[in-house]
Design an enzyme around this catalytic site. Structure first.
Site, PDB file in Angstrom:
ATOM      1  CG  HIS A   1      -2.541   0.522   1.272  1.00 15.07           C
ATOM      2  ND1 HIS A   1      -2.644   2.186   1.505  1.00 15.07           N
ATOM      3  CD2 HIS A   1      -3.011   0.869   0.850  1.00 15.07           C
ATOM      4  CE1 HIS A   1      -3.579   2.924   1.404  1.00 15.07           C
ATOM      5  NE2 HIS A   1      -4.476   1.824   1.093  1.00 15.07           N
TER       6      HIS A   1
ATOM      7  CB  ILE B   1      -0.164   6.396   2.130  1.00 14.64           C
ATOM      8  CG1 ILE B   1      -1.237   5.339   0.938  1.00 14.64           C
ATOM      9  CG2 ILE B   1       0.900   7.088   0.989  1.00 14.64           C
ATOM     10  CD1 ILE B   1      -2.072   6.209   0.498  1.00 14.64           C
TER      11      ILE B   1
ATOM     12  N   GLY C   1      -6.055   4.044   5.221  1.00 16.10           N
ATOM     13  CA  GLY C   1      -6.909   5.246   6.315  1.00 16.10           C
ATOM     14  C   GLY C   1      -7.604   4.430   6.920  1.00 16.10           C
TER      15      GLY C   1
ATOM     16  CD  GLU D   1      -8.009  -0.816  15.705  1.00 12.16           C
ATOM     17  OE1 GLU D   1      -7.578  -1.769  16.173  1.00 12.16           O
ATOM     18  OE2 GLU D   1      -9.362  -1.397  15.009  1.00 12.16           O
TER      19      GLU D   1
END
Length: 146
Positions: free
Chosen positions: A51, A57, A60, A65
């Site tokens: 990712h 990055i 989201g 979390e």
């Protein structure tokens, strides 16, 4: 800001462990009011492998979390015997992702309690990098016996 809870103290009450423990320390606690936590985002995080390759990055959902884990710690500070309890998500509302979080960032999660009733809490959560809001959401969490 002085450390209010180190990683060993966090692990005493929060059940999460590597690779899913997303809080490195708690900087400030006002039980039932406010809690501030910190996550050092390193290039070694496993999620960066996919990712995204060449443009890493933090997902989201993992930022949310991390905010929820800090909120859970905050709620656990309001109950007796927190080591015998576990925090759970109840709801996520109005999540907004404003800027990407990258390796080397220090994520500061600021959680303000909006409503606290028994073992249920509704919080306004913000994640910041270098003083700028990168993510915000309203979270509802509750505490259960282990």
């Amino acid at each position: 800001m002085e450390e209010a809870m180190n990683i060993d103290e966090i692990k005493e009450i929060l059940p999460h462990r590597y690779p899913f423990l997303l809080v490195d320390k708690i900087l400030e606690v006002e039980p039932g009011e406010k809690i501030v936590g910190l996550k050092n985002v390193t290039t070694n995080e496993e999620f960066f492998n996919g990712h995204f390759p060449g443009h890493p990055i933090m997902p989201g959902v993992l930022i949310v979390e991390a905010m929820a884990q800090v909120a859970g710690i905050g709620l656990l500070t309001t109950v007796d015997n927190p080591e015998e309890k576990v925090p759970y998500f109840g709801r996520i509302n109005d999540a907004r992702f404003r800027k990407p979080v990258k390796p080397g960032d220090q994520l500061i999660m600021e959680i303000e309690v909006a409503k606290l009733r028994g073992r249920m809490g509704k919080v306004e959560a913000k994640a910041l990098v270098d003083g700028e809001v990168v993510t915000e959401a309203t979270l509802t969490c509750f505490i259960q016996d282990k």
